[in-house]
Write a protein that holds these residues in place. Sequence first.
Motif, mmCIF file in Angstrom:
data_model
loop_
_atom_site.group_PDB
_atom_site.id
_atom_site.type_symbol
_atom_site.label_atom_id
_atom_site.label_comp_id
_atom_site.label_asym_id
_atom_site.label_seq_id
_atom_site.Cartn_x
_atom_site.Cartn_y
_atom_site.Cartn_z
ATOM 1 N N VAL A 34 -27.858 -48.584 -9.945
ATOM 2 C CA VAL A 34 -28.260 -48.512 -11.357
ATOM 3 C C VAL A 34 -27.580 -49.627 -12.144
ATOM 4 O O VAL A 34 -28.207 -50.285 -12.980
ATOM 5 C CB VAL A 34 -27.920 -47.126 -11.958
ATOM 6 N N ARG A 35 -26.306 -49.865 -11.879
ATOM 7 C CA ARG A 35 -25.577 -50.921 -12.593
ATOM 8 C C ARG A 35 -26.134 -52.306 -12.286
ATOM 9 O O ARG A 35 -26.000 -53.221 -13.088
ATOM 10 C CB ARG A 35 -24.095 -50.865 -12.255
ATOM 11 N N GLU A 36 -26.750 -52.454 -11.122
ATOM 12 C CA GLU A 36 -27.417 -53.718 -10.787
ATOM 13 C C GLU A 36 -28.781 -53.823 -11.459
ATOM 14 O O GLU A 36 -29.453 -54.838 -11.349
ATOM 15 C CB GLU A 36 -27.607 -53.839 -9.271
ATOM 16 N N GLY A 37 -29.212 -52.747 -12.119
ATOM 17 C CA GLY A 37 -30.502 -52.761 -12.800
ATOM 18 C C GLY A 37 -31.666 -52.430 -11.887
ATOM 19 O O GLY A 37 -32.804 -52.794 -12.164
ATOM 20 N N ARG A 38 -31.401 -51.712 -10.806
ATOM 21 C CA ARG A 38 -32.448 -51.414 -9.829
ATOM 22 C C ARG A 38 -32.952 -49.976 -9.980
ATOM 23 O O ARG A 38 -33.149 -49.266 -9.002
ATOM 24 C CB ARG A 38 -31.921 -51.672 -8.427
#
Length: 150
Positions: A34-38
């Motif tokens: 999630v933190r990678e934007g996935r």
Amino acid sequence: MSDFARNRKALHDFDIEETYEAGIALTGPEVKSVREGRANLRESYVRVRNGEVFLVGAHISPYKNATNVPQEPTRDRKLLLHRKEIDRLAGKSQEERKTIIPLRLYPKNGLVKLEIAVASRKRQYDKRREIAKKTAQREIERAMKERLRR
């Protein structure tokens, strides 16, 4: 810091009535992903089951560096809310034409939070009316800007 994921289509398809902030129960690799934007909230919704609230249909891509843990991208994820909020959401979701949708995933104090909303689906003619209103407003602003230039 910006949002991890947004559900832009929700603002177009629904009239938002109330919003809530919920914690979300994620595994370690899911948090990193999630933190990678996935993460993708499109086509997802919130369901109240047995006094608990779940995010259904959200896609969080598997974190590529976590190979030993099996990861299911579209599993149901539990949302963390106060009992009063859960009861209110359960009542609202039973009303006709009401649904609970996720709006955005965002960071808050190092945690991942989910903004959810009680909403009613817009009808097709409401969408057309809104588009016409935006177009008219844009034309007015353009005319005012042109007039100020002279």
